[in-house]
Each structure stands twice: as C-alpha cells, then as structure tokens.
Scaffold this active site. Structure first.
Site, PDB file in Angstrom:
ATOM      1  N   ALA A 440      25.300 134.336  61.044  1.00  0.00           N
ATOM      2  CA  ALA A 440      25.456 134.430  62.489  1.00  0.00           C
ATOM      3  C   ALA A 440      25.639 133.069  63.134  1.00  0.00           C
ATOM      4  O   ALA A 440      26.342 132.938  64.121  1.00  0.00           O
ATOM      5  CB  ALA A 440      24.243 135.130  63.084  1.00  0.00           C
ATOM      6  N   SER A 441      25.004 132.056  62.605  1.00  0.00           N
ATOM      7  CA  SER A 441      25.031 130.765  63.281  1.00  0.00           C
ATOM      8  C   SER A 441      26.019 129.778  62.681  1.00  0.00           C
ATOM      9  O   SER A 441      26.140 128.672  63.177  1.00  0.00           O
ATOM     10  CB  SER A 441      23.631 130.140  63.264  1.00  0.00           C
ATOM     11  OG  SER A 441      23.215 129.949  61.937  1.00  0.00           O
ATOM     12  N   THR A 443      28.956 128.709  59.159  1.00  0.00           N
ATOM     13  CA  THR A 443      29.508 128.878  57.819  1.00  0.00           C
ATOM     14  C   THR A 443      29.150 127.658  56.987  1.00  0.00           C
ATOM     15  O   THR A 443      29.189 126.533  57.478  1.00  0.00           O
ATOM     16  CB  THR A 443      31.036 129.030  57.882  1.00  0.00           C
ATOM     17  OG1 THR A 443      31.356 130.111  58.764  1.00  0.00           O
ATOM     18  CG2 THR A 443      31.612 129.326  56.514  1.00  0.00           C
ATOM     19  N   ASP A 549       5.396 123.706  59.065  1.00  0.00           N
ATOM     20  CA  ASP A 549       5.863 124.910  58.367  1.00  0.00           C
ATOM     21  C   ASP A 549       5.960 124.658  56.866  1.00  0.00           C
ATOM     22  O   ASP A 549       6.981 124.945  56.239  1.00  0.00           O
ATOM     23  CB  ASP A 549       7.209 125.363  58.935  1.00  0.00           C
ATOM     24  CG  ASP A 549       7.505 126.831  58.624  1.00  0.00           C
ATOM     25  OD1 ASP A 549       6.564 127.554  58.243  1.00  0.00           O
ATOM     26  OD2 ASP A 549       8.663 127.246  58.757  1.00  0.00           O
TER      27      ASP A 549
END
EC number: 2.7.11.1
Length: 704
Positions: A440-441, A443, A549
């Site tokens: 979606a964001s 390639t 994270d």
C-alpha cells in the site's frame, strides 16, 4: 380602506383578568377590525395598551430593494445571530468496582464487551481491578486512535511457494500495509531489507515449538480469511521474497494461531493440527507464524495531545495474511469489542485549537487521567476511575480549516524533504533494478550501485498517498545521524517526481523471527545476538534515542551472521529537559510494565523488551502470546516479570541476565552499558555460528 387594510391586526389580549377588585369583573375585551374595543363585553373597558408602531411603507420598500442588490450584506440587526457550537464541554463518566460483588459499576457498554471477551476471569478482575481499568482505557484508546504508518518499515514481501511470514510490525497504518498485502514476517524496515522471511514449513524438523494451538473459533475465522486471500497469494507463488518491515498500528483484532505452530492452516481443523499432505486443489497458503497482534502500537502521551502526534485514521486491523483492504474484518476474534462500535464512548477533552488542527473529525477516546488525579476518588468500597470527556464534533468550518492546515503542513514537509534528499537521478546511480515486492505504501526493488557493485534495497513511495509524511522525515534523520555497525544503514534518498526513493542496506538473512520460530538456539548464540543488540542500544541511548520497539521482528541478519537493529519509525529523541516519555509505543507482548501502566519511562524500556526477546529466543515466542492481547496487558501490569518455562535448564548466568533485564523497578533495572559487562555475554559464540540457523530457517521454508 386601503390604509385600514394595511394596518396589522391588534395583538391578542387576555379574555380574563388576574387583577382583583371590582373594576374588572367577569368580562373580557373584544378585538375588532383594527381598532380598539370593537364591542366591549359587560362593563369592562377596552384595554388601553398601545399597539406596536405601524411600519413605514418607505422603510419597507428600502429593505426589499436592498435585499435584491447582489452582494449586499444585511446589517447586524437584520441578520440572525450566529450561535457557535459548544466548546470545551465535558461528559463525565465514572467507573467503579464493587469489592463485595466483584463487579464494575458504571462501565461503558463498549468496555463491558471488551472485558467480556478478554478472558480475564472474575477472580483476576477482583484481584487487581485497577490494572483491568488501566488496560481497558489504554486498549480502548488504541483502537480509536487513527494511527499513522512508519512508512519506511513496510513489510513488502512476495513469497516463494505462496508462503506467508509473520506480520511484522510496528506502527499504525491507514491503508492496507505491505505486511497485510503479502503477509510478511519481516521485521526490518527500509532500514533493512531481508531475504527469505517466510513461515514454518510442514517439513521443518528443527522448529522450536512453544505455546498452544488456538481454539476452534480462531481457526474458523482464520480459515475464512485464508480462503479469501488464496487467489492473490497464488499469483505470488514463484516470486522472490524480501521483507521490509511495515510499521503498523496495532488494533488488537488479529485472528491468530500459535506463533510456534509449524503447521499450515487449511480448510479444516484436522489439517491445522496434523501434518500437511498434497491436495488435488492448490493448497491454501500457510498462516503467519506469529499473530497479527504482534504489531506495534502508538498512542498519544497522557500530557500531550498535540496534533502532530495524533495518528491518522485506520480501518480495523486484519489478519497477517489478509491480502486486500476489503478483506478486513470489522472486529477481531481476540478482542471483538475493539471494532468501531467502541467509538461512541466518552473521551478526552480536546482543546478547540487542537481539535481544529486535526486532519479528521476526532472520534471519542477514553480519557487518560492518572489514578492519582482529582477524578480518581475512592468512595466506600468502590475504586473510582478517571472521568472521561467528549470532544465536540467538528463543524464544516472546522473541517475546512483542518484541510487548509493539512495542506500547509504538507508543503512544509515537502520543503524539508528537499533539504534532506540528494540531488540527481537515482536511475543513473543504480542499475539492474528488480521489483521484489509491492504494498500500500510503496514498491520495493533490489538494485546494484554502479560504482561499487553493492546490492541495495530501494523503496519507492508515492508521497501523495502518505498521510503522515513527518514520520518519514523523523526516521530518515534518526538513521542518518546515528550510524553504527549494529544499526541497519541508511544510504541515500531522492525525490523523483511525486515519489520518495529511500536507499537502504540490504540484509538477505531475514529477520531474527525466522530463526527463533524455525530453529532452536543455544545460549552461546542467544548471547551473541544479545551482545550485538546491546551494542546498538548503548549507542542509541548515549545519543538520547529510545528505540521503543525491540523484538525479533526488528532484528535483521546477514548471511554472515551479522546482527543489526532496524525499524526506527517510532523512536523517541529525548533530552536532559525531557528525559521521560509517556506515549504508548511498542508491541504489547514486549512492553515494559511502566509503558502498559502509562507511567513516565526512559531508555530502560528497551532493556525490558530485550529480556522478552531473549525469552523469545529460548521458547520461540514471547510470554502470553497465546493470550488475548487485553489479558496479556493485564498480566504484564499485574505479574510484572513473566514466568520462564523450564527456567532450571538455563545457566545461572543467563537467568541472572534475564533478571537484570526484566526488573520491574526501573531504578533497579540494568542499563545497556551495565548489561554489556554481564558475565552471560562471555558465553557468546562467534557470529558465524548464526549462519547455519539462518540457512536452516530458509531451507525449512523453501518448500512453502
């Protein structure tokens, strides 16, 4: 008569009088024609009150003519008053706990549904009601916030053999993420491109299995979604696989199977539990080796509701394997109440200006007020919960202002990007570009740098499709300014027309997740990984950066056994003036207790997460992974340090290392510098010892 007809009728008058005495008795006043009296009733004299002033004909004509003049504005006296919408109002909600009955009182319906599906027993609720309320507030707020993507961390993965990888992680996304489109297990971001992140294969012999297979309800939901996604994944059957970690919003609605399960998900439960056999029809793709709920999350700090950190909208999260956005399910198995139905409850009071600065109409979120605040009052045997407030809905004018500010912000961000990126045509610098993934964001391509022959990864992102471009800038700057041998290397970036190209170091070994789920690591190999990660953390913490994270998804490996930290989309830059944070960031199962309970925290949250990752390397998954995410948060807040399975089989040095990492009291928890001196790291084997594990993980997933 015409003048008489133009006169307005007399105003209505009372037919009875409230006055006492004999002057007015019984009768009323008749109103006739346009005059006074018009025939009295009884002896009552007509009402002598004057009629309103008769309007002047010339004034009336002037007003009519004026109203017909184009562009004329009515005077202040002629226009209706402009009444604004109410601002800064609050709707307070009190939730309490009755210690006698063991029931919560005044709990919003959405919270009650959420708690009902959390698997937190009545006894556990009674044992620590405040922890239940804390995680409910946090969980509810997380599901309602419109999160933003860590754009450079998209797990864009095409699969060899239709395999699916563990959905990696991290931040919220308003569009289907690359992890969702391709089920990537990658934990790295552009920050680190990995090769071969795939799930467990049916023929894997050396899989470190831990945990339990989830119930039938989870399986049925998973099977349904797999049937939906099968056609898309089949198209990717023979494509090469490379992952760049997607930062994801964590919406707690993942449909999952045990991360340690090495079986494929198929059309029935028996196939889920037993070995796989070739079918006449194309076999469905395997489920992710880790559930989607291992995604990271990001919420607003308690004390700061600035628009810059208010996340963008996101649809309810889908399973790791869901290929398309329209395959998303509105509610999850683990936490059905995390669906949009929760958005009707009371939330934090937003300042009007901050409200206007948002890019969307804010939906109610639960107030995040500390338990010691004025709204947390104890009455009798009840534990009062913070008040909540409802922010007013945005008006059309507000939305217009929002759009205007958004446009200005985008222009500023693009201008900032132009000062960061390199000038020139990347097509001349990099050759043999091969597309290896799309999401979606953006390639992702692999390419060869012409001058050096080095293989790199290039992600091309259409900026018009990125709702929170400032996060891209943040991540690029942090990576560019914090280069270290144990941090995935940012190389370059370019603006090409409407696209941002980011060039990163390419790590073909995949993420550590592949190794921990596919193979068994010994203490020497675990110590080697911990040492490398600690070196990265010590460097970052010394430079006032908290990663926030740390988990196996965000550790990338080279084929030579090199270990590098990636995924800086949610890192925090601290300073002596602001050395603590309260933003809820990370992935629930790896979160430190101080993060879960919304206390201020510092760099040591990374060391707790490292301890959880060490358990992950031992057991194949973090503690509580098979629990509902809400219950996992409750257990972290209540139990603190998790139990370690077969702890007696670990060396005393390793046990002490884990104790140092997983110390609940932050002041007593070791720092990265302290842990680098720990005796456990002396057991570390050479990094080359990781290469057989990496190759074994690739071989195990090769047939998938």
């Amino acid at each position: 008569m015409s003048s008489e007809e133009d006169k307005p009728p007399a105003p209505p008058v009372r037919l009875t009088s409230n006055r006492g005495g004999n002057e007015r008795s019984g009768g009323g006043v008749g109103v006739g024609g346009g005059g006074l009296g018009g025939g009295g009733m009884g002896d009552v004299p007509p009402d002598m009150r004057p009629l309103p002033k008769e309007p002047d004909d010339s004034d009336r004509k002037k007003k009519t003519l004026k109203s017909k003049i184009k562009g004329s504005k009515p005077s202040h006296t002629d226009s209706k008053p402009n009444i604004s919408y109410p601002t800064n109002f609050e709707h307070t909600v009190h939730v309490g706990f009755d210690a006698v009955t063991g029931e919560f009182t005044g709990m919003p319906e959405a919270w009650a549904r959420l708690l009902m599906n959390s698997n937190i027993s009545k006894q556990e609720q009674k044992k620590n009601p405040q922890a239940v309320l804390d995680v409910l507030k946090w969980f509810d707020n997380t599901t309602k916030q419109r999160p933003s993507s860590k754009y450079m961390t998209n797990a864009i993965t095409t699969h060899s053999g239709s395999s699916l990888s563990r959905v990696s992680s991290s931040s919220p996304s308003s569009t289907p993420t690359d992890s969702e489109l391709h089920g990537s297990n990658s934990g790295g971001n552009l920050i680190g491109v990995q090769l071969g992140s795939m799930t467990l294969g049916p023929n894997a012999n050396n899989v470190a299995v831990a945990g339990q297979i989830l119930g039938n309800h989870y399986q049925q939901q998973q099977q349904h979604l797999l049937q939906q996604q099968q056609p898309l994944l089949h198209q990717n059957h023979n494509q090469h696989h490379m992952g760049i970690s997607q930062s994801h919003s964590y919406n707690f609605v993942g449909h999952t199977v045990s991360s340690s399960t090495s079986q494929h998900s198929s059309a029935n439960e028996d196939d889920m539990l037993g070995p796989q056999h070739p079918q006449q029809q194309p076999p469905p793709p395997p489920v992710a080796s880790r559930p989607e709920r291992t995604k990271s999350i990001y919420t607003r700090p308690i004390e700061d509701l600035q628009p810059a950190i208010i996340p963008m909208p996101v649809a309810p999260a889908t399973t790791p394997a869901t290929p398309l956005q329209n395959h998303r399910t509105p509610g999850g198995i683990s936490a059905p109440a995390a669906s949009p139905m929760m958005h009707n409850n009371a939330t934090t009071t937003l300042d009007k200006n901050k409200n206007n600065a948002n890019l969307y109409t804010p939906e109610p979120t639960v107030a995040q007020v500390s338990a010691g605040g004025p709204s947390s009052q104890v009455a009798g045997n009840q534990i009062a919960v913070p008040q909540a407030a409802v922010a007013p809905a945005a008006t059309p004018n507000t939305r217009a202002a929002n759009a205007k500010k958004k446009k200005m912000s985008d222009e500023e961000i693009l201008e900032k990007l132009r000062t960061i990126v390199s000038v020139g045509d990347p097509n001349r610098k990099y050759t043999k570009m091969e597309k290896i993934g799309q999401g979606a964001s953006g390639t992702v391509y692999t390419a060869i740098e012409s001058s050096t022959g080095m293989e790199v990864a290039i992600k091309q992102m259409n900026l018009s499709q990125q709702p929170k471009k400032e996060l891209i800038i943040n991540e690029i700057l942090v990576m560019r300014e914090n280069k270290h041998p144990n941090v995935v290397n940012y190389l370059d970036s370019y603006l090409v027309s409407e696209e941002l190209w980011v060039v990163m170091e390419y790590l073909p070994g995949g993420s550590l997740t592949d190794v921990v789920t596919e193979t068994c690591m010994d203490e020497g190999q675990i110590a080697a990984v911990c040492r490398e990660v600690l070196q990265a953390l010590e460097f970052l913490h010394a430079n006032q950066v908290i990663h926030r994270d740390i988990k196996s998804d965000n550790i990338l490996l080279g084929l030579d056994g090199s270990v590098k930290l990636t995924d800086f989309g949610f890192c925090a830059q601290i300073s002596p003036e602001q050395s603590k944070r309260t933003t809820m960031v990370g992935t629930p199962y790896w979160m430190a207790p101080e993060v879960v309970t919304r206390k201020q925290y510092g760099p040591k949250v990374d060391l707790w997460s490292l301890g959880i990752m060490a358990i992950e390397m031992v057991e194949g998954e973090p503690p509580y992974l098979n629990e509902n995410p809400l219950k996992a948060l409750y257990l972290i807040a209540t139990n603190g340090k998790p139990e370690i399975k077969e702890k007696d089989k670990l060396s005393s040095a390793f046990q002490d290392f884990l104790d140092q990492c997983l110390e609940v009291e932050v002041d007593r928890r070791a720092s990265a510098l302290d842990l680098l001196k720990h005796p456990f790291l002396k057991l570390a084997r050479p990094l080359a010892s990781l290469t057989p594990l990496i190759m074994a993980a690739k071989e195990a997933t090769k047939g998938n």
